[in-house]
Motif scaffolding. Structure first.
Motif, short mmCIF file in Angstrom:
data_model
loop_
_atom_site.label_atom_id
_atom_site.label_comp_id
_atom_site.label_asym_id
_atom_site.label_seq_id
_atom_site.Cartn_x
_atom_site.Cartn_y
_atom_site.Cartn_z
N LYS A 21 0.88 -1.18 0.00
CA LYS A 21 0.00 0.00 0.00
C LYS A 21 0.91 1.22 0.00
O LYS A 21 1.75 1.36 0.89
N TYR A 22 0.73 2.11 -0.98
CA TYR A 22 1.75 3.10 -1.25
C TYR A 22 1.32 4.54 -1.03
O TYR A 22 1.92 5.46 -1.56
N ASP A 23 0.28 4.75 -0.26
CA ASP A 23 0.00 6.11 0.18
C ASP A 23 0.95 6.44 1.34
O ASP A 23 1.52 5.54 1.97
N PRO A 24 1.19 7.72 1.64
CA PRO A 24 2.19 8.09 2.65
C PRO A 24 1.99 7.43 4.00
O PRO A 24 2.97 6.99 4.64
N ILE A 25 0.74 7.34 4.48
CA ILE A 25 0.49 6.76 5.80
C ILE A 25 0.92 5.30 5.85
O ILE A 25 1.59 4.87 6.81
N HIS A 26 0.59 4.53 4.82
CA HIS A 26 0.93 3.10 4.83
C HIS A 26 2.43 2.88 4.60
O HIS A 26 3.00 1.92 5.14
N ILE A 27 3.07 3.74 3.84
CA ILE A 27 4.53 3.62 3.67
C ILE A 27 5.23 3.88 4.99
O ILE A 27 6.13 3.13 5.40
N ILE A 28 4.81 4.93 5.69
CA ILE A 28 5.39 5.22 7.01
C ILE A 28 5.08 4.07 7.98
O ILE A 28 5.95 3.63 8.73
N GLY A 29 3.83 3.58 7.93
CA GLY A 29 3.45 2.46 8.80
C GLY A 29 4.28 1.22 8.52
O GLY A 29 4.67 0.50 9.44
N TYR A 30 4.56 0.97 7.24
CA TYR A 30 5.39 -0.19 6.89
C TYR A 30 6.81 -0.02 7.43
O TYR A 30 7.38 -0.96 8.01
N ALA A 31 7.37 1.18 7.24
CA ALA A 31 8.73 1.43 7.73
C ALA A 31 8.82 1.22 9.23
O ALA A 31 9.75 0.56 9.73
N TYR A 32 7.85 1.75 9.97
CA TYR A 32 7.87 1.62 11.43
C TYR A 32 7.62 0.18 11.87
O TYR A 32 8.31 -0.33 12.77
N SER A 33 6.65 -0.49 11.28
CA SER A 33 6.36 -1.87 11.70
C SER A 33 7.52 -2.80 11.34
O SER A 33 7.86 -3.70 12.11
N TYR A 34 8.15 -2.56 10.18
CA TYR A 34 9.31 -3.37 9.80
C TYR A 34 10.48 -3.10 10.76
O TYR A 34 11.18 -4.03 11.19
N GLY A 35 10.70 -1.82 11.08
CA GLY A 35 11.78 -1.49 12.01
C GLY A 35 11.57 -2.11 13.38
O GLY A 35 12.51 -2.64 13.99
N LEU A 36 10.34 -2.07 13.89
CA LEU A 36 10.04 -2.68 15.18
C LEU A 36 10.18 -4.20 15.11
O LEU A 36 10.69 -4.84 16.04
N TYR A 37 9.73 -4.79 13.99
CA TYR A 37 9.91 -6.24 13.81
C TYR A 37 11.39 -6.60 13.83
O TYR A 37 11.79 -7.55 14.51
N MET A 38 12.21 -5.85 13.09
CA MET A 38 13.65 -6.12 13.05
C MET A 38 14.25 -6.06 14.45
O MET A 38 15.04 -6.92 14.85
#
Length: 399
Positions: A218-235
């Protein structure tokens, strides 16, 4: 069976450490039992891949022979750069071949298999190279084969670290703790394992679920930011959880494995972040790549100023760290990205009068933390391999 994953591993680990606890609480040496457990766990982990087991054994034996031969040449012939470079290159070749093989063909045999790679190669490599460098420096003057092999193969840290140092490991290797000393070590180890389980299971799993269910593709700004944060927390929760369990198990077995994370998401600048994230890796690169490049560059007057030399060293250091993760473009881009951030931070902190005036102000620290956190999370987006797709998707969305 996989390290620190699956019910079969943890049941086996619990059974295996009970005798270690009895030995330690009675004030006896854990050295022989610890070595026995390392052999057992290596067999259990690698038994379904005899090729990996063969390469692990071969690489470890080659490394032992190489460091012994290099130590002998260092004693007999001094700091001969040809022998030093040869030892480093021989150690490095299997890692390079493994990375190339994985990048070019996902294994010459297909299905992701590799001829030269095996689980733990990268982390064993760091330990061998560190030993060779410190032999060259004259810091290490003796190699005991049994101690060196356990240093390379100590099972809690074999596949993903933390990356211990040989001289620090040696301090614990033969140490016999009193019952009281071991009791404290045991309690600390259990606490670390429990925190690791919390990180690895519910917290890492929740971050992954959010990422894969709500944020991906999902490539709207909110979902891109959400992906970055959720991936970072997962890592973070996944890797920090693994590291805590490895450290805790090491404690129970009498080895004070160094911690690998220290609240990285409270970092107030990018330099602070790399002092808190994957600490043993970042400090390894700092000590054996950056510092040596800087010293060599200054001694040979390769750059006009120390700041320029430091900036070049930071870029090389982080680019190599990115390449170590893999030859794919997103890994290299991740390393270069953090190199650029570190150079900007170095120049800003050395040159900016504003920074020197306000660096201790509370408001300044809060703003700096917020900027750093977002820069770090954007870096995780790059590291995930989704950066290009996110950029293209965002452009399409904005149209």
């Amino acid at each position: 069976m996989s390290f620190f994953s699956g019910l079969d591993f943890f049941i086996t680990l619990i059974i295996a450490i009970i005798p270690a606890i009895v030995i330690g609480l009675n004030g006896k040496s854990l050295r022989y039992y610890r070595g026995f457990l390392t052999c057992i766990f290596i067999y259990l982990i690698y038994r379904n891949s005899l090729m990996e087991l063969a390469f692990l054994t071969g690489y470890s034996a080659m490394s032992l022979g190489l460091v012994k031969l290099y130590l002998l040449s260092r004693i007999k012939m001094g700091r001969n750069k040809f022998f030093y470079a040869s030892a480093v290159i021989i150690t490095l070749c299997p890692l390079i071949l493994s990375k190339l093989e994985s990048f070019v063909g996902h294994g010459f045999f297909g299905s992701g298999s590799t001829i030269f790679g095996f689980l733990g190669l990268s982390y064993i490599f760091f330990r061998v190279i560190q030993t060779i460098i410190e032999i060259y420096d004259g810091i290490i003057n003796e190699i005991k084969w049994y101690e060196f092999l356990e240093f390379l193969l100590f099972f809690p840290t074999l596949s993903s670290g933390p990356i211990d140092r040989s001289r620090r490991f040696s301090q614990d290797y033969s140490k016999i703790y009193t019952g009281k000393e071991y009791s404290e070590l045991l309690s600390n180890g259990i606490v670390k394992i429990m925190w690791g389980l919390l990180y690895k299971l519910p917290l890492s799993g929740t971050a992954m679920y959010i990422m894969n269910t709500y944020m991906i593709n999902k490539y709207d700004p909110i979902h891109i930011i959400g992906y970055a944060y959720s991936y970072g927390l997962y890592m973070f929760f996944d890797f920090a959880g693994y590291s805590l369990m490895a450290v805790g198990t090491g404690y129970i077995l009498g080895i004070k494995v160094p911690d690998n994370f220290n609240k990285p998401f409270i970092s107030i600048d990018i330099k602070d972040f790399w002092d808190r994230w994957h600490i043993t890796l970042s400090h390894w690169f700092r000590d054996f790549i950056f510092s040596r490049f800087l010293f060599n560059s200054l001694s040979k007057k390769r750059f006009k100023s120390k700041l320029t030399a430091a900036s070049a060293g930071l870029m090389i250091n982080m680019a190599l760290m990115g390449i170590w993760h893999g030859l794919e473009l997103h890994y290299i881009a991740y390393g270069v990205y953090h190199g650029i951030l570190l150079v900007i931070a170095e120049l800003y902190q050395k040159k900016s009068r504003f920074y020197k005036l306000h660096k201790r102000d509370k408001v300044y620290k809060i703003v700096s933390w917020f900027i750093t956190l977002n820069l770090v999370m954007f870096g995780f987006l790059i590291f995930s391999g989704q950066g290009r797709a996110a950029a293209i998707g965002l452009i399409e969305y904005l149209r």
